[in-house]
Scaffold this active site. Sequence first.
Site, PDB file in Angstrom:
ATOM      1  N   ASP A 189      -0.189   9.552 -14.404  1.00  0.00           N
ATOM      2  CA  ASP A 189      -0.807   9.341 -13.090  1.00  0.00           C
ATOM      3  C   ASP A 189      -2.282   9.740 -13.152  1.00  0.00           C
ATOM      4  O   ASP A 189      -2.584  10.907 -13.405  1.00  0.00           O
ATOM      5  CB  ASP A 189      -0.065  10.216 -12.066  1.00  0.00           C
TER       6      ASP A 189
ATOM      7  N   GLU B 265      11.054  11.502  -7.122  1.00  0.00           N
ATOM      8  CA  GLU B 265      10.006  12.395  -7.632  1.00  0.00           C
ATOM      9  C   GLU B 265      10.234  13.829  -7.154  1.00  0.00           C
ATOM     10  O   GLU B 265      10.367  14.073  -5.956  1.00  0.00           O
ATOM     11  CB  GLU B 265       8.628  11.910  -7.134  1.00  0.00           C
TER      12      GLU B 265
ATOM     13  N   GLU C 128       0.329   5.448  -2.852  1.00  0.00           N
ATOM     14  CA  GLU C 128       0.441   6.684  -2.065  1.00  0.00           C
ATOM     15  C   GLU C 128      -0.721   6.839  -1.086  1.00  0.00           C
ATOM     16  O   GLU C 128      -0.619   7.611  -0.133  1.00  0.00           O
ATOM     17  CB  GLU C 128       0.562   7.910  -2.975  1.00  0.00           C
TER      18      GLU C 128
ATOM     19  N   ASP D 108       4.037   6.945   0.663  1.00  0.00           N
ATOM     20  CA  ASP D 108       4.494   8.298   0.989  1.00  0.00           C
ATOM     21  C   ASP D 108       5.071   8.235   2.400  1.00  0.00           C
ATOM     22  O   ASP D 108       4.383   7.816   3.335  1.00  0.00           O
ATOM     23  CB  ASP D 108       3.317   9.274   0.919  1.00  0.00           C
TER      24      ASP D 108
ATOM     25  N   LYS E 210      -0.361  14.266 -15.555  1.00  0.00           N
ATOM     26  CA  LYS E 210      -1.637  13.896 -14.942  1.00  0.00           C
ATOM     27  C   LYS E 210      -2.586  13.442 -16.044  1.00  0.00           C
ATOM     28  O   LYS E 210      -2.661  14.089 -17.100  1.00  0.00           O
ATOM     29  CB  LYS E 210      -2.241  15.112 -14.229  1.00  0.00           C
TER      30      LYS E 210
ATOM     31  N   GLU F 262       0.382   5.150 -13.189  1.00  0.00           N
ATOM     32  CA  GLU F 262       0.256   5.325 -11.734  1.00  0.00           C
ATOM     33  C   GLU F 262      -1.202   5.467 -11.308  1.00  0.00           C
ATOM     34  O   GLU F 262      -1.961   6.223 -11.923  1.00  0.00           O
ATOM     35  CB  GLU F 262       1.059   6.567 -11.327  1.00  0.00           C
TER      36      GLU F 262
ATOM     37  N   HIS G 122       6.317   8.018  -3.085  1.00  0.00           N
ATOM     38  CA  HIS G 122       5.579   9.213  -3.507  1.00  0.00           C
ATOM     39  C   HIS G 122       6.164  10.361  -2.692  1.00  0.00           C
ATOM     40  O   HIS G 122       6.357  10.230  -1.486  1.00  0.00           O
ATOM     41  CB  HIS G 122       4.098   8.998  -3.156  1.00  0.00           C
TER      42      HIS G 122
HETATM   43 MG    MG Z   1       0.426  10.002  -7.717  1.00  0.00          MG
END
Ligand code: MG
Length: 387
Positions: A200, A335, A252, A275, A173, A226, A302
Amino acid sequence: MICHPKITAIRTHRLQHSLEEPLGFSQWQHEKRNALLVEIEDSEGNTGWGECYGPTEVTQSGLHSFYAPLLIGWNPCQNEAAWQHLWRASLDFARKGVMMGAMSGIDMALLDLKGKQLGVSASELMGGRICDELHCYATGMYFRNVSESNLLEIILEEAASYVALGYQALKIKVGKNIDFDIRQIRTMRATFPDIALMADSNHAYDLPEAVKVGRVLDECSYSWFEEPLSPNHGRLFTKLAEKLDLPLATGECEQTRWGFQDLLSAGGIAIAQPDLAYCGGPSEALKIRAIASSHGVNVIPHAWGTMLNLATAAHFLASTFVEPGRAETTPPLLEIDQTPNPLRDELYSTPLEIKNGIASVPTLPGLGVEPDREALARFCLQKTEQQ
Ligand code: MG
């Protein structure tokens, strides 16, 4: 084979688990895990399961009170027509958003049910399974309420634990603050020189910030950047892509074939990430994949939530093709969120198996993962039923 069953009941199960430690990212902190499962039963005694991403209480209400009555008596094998039926019924007020999350769970449950009726796995229904195993990447390294130096240490330890499990690809992250982000990006690369790394930001940056962070990601050979920018500013992706070498990934927060058509038409995006529990469901994701293909863009879903969404993503990738394709192509990665998640890991009697960073694509009919009813009752806050 022609089947003539009818949908006889639609149930929703709203689940919750309180986390011992909140999960922080650039926008927010998760203190609870929430999930909404959909169960669709037909006149032949088959049951299909799906999952909706979004605010579970709101989604549950929309699904139960609006969509479920429209599907009672419907032939569940006609899953694409069912999608159109629901879409037309709600088009004037629900082209995107929470209601599309509800439709996604229904679409997933109908795919599971159809696979069980026909005795084939979901990947067969998605165009045909072309692999039985998928390489995975580990998502984790969330922010915590500790000092930045402690946080960096915790992140490095956490990352090392995933490498020890066999993962060869990790996603961190970013989007906390620029200085910390850059320090983290460089330290991760120095610590894991041979591991594929992704970052991301969950749409944390404006364009100048994204350029600054993206240049460090380039310098450190990250595999993708991302959600560097807000999904509301699709055209800025083109400007960012012109300044960076690494692929930009996003999607996503996007939904439907029309949403992705607009997003990808603006340019700049190399990887689309719908997603499957939110974009309109797996049948809609196949349409998004076709649109992405026409833009020369690859789709890597995602995957958040419980085992149903994860298994659906696995089936989707097992039936995927890589743009533009070549003899020695790099297969897309599945993922795997590594943070504590009893709603995924303690809920299923037949889970998705992952060993040494490699997932086995389920082979049972439908999605191939089945919730355990006792465990379901343990986590359930509210159940609804439409007959
Ligand atoms: Mg993400």
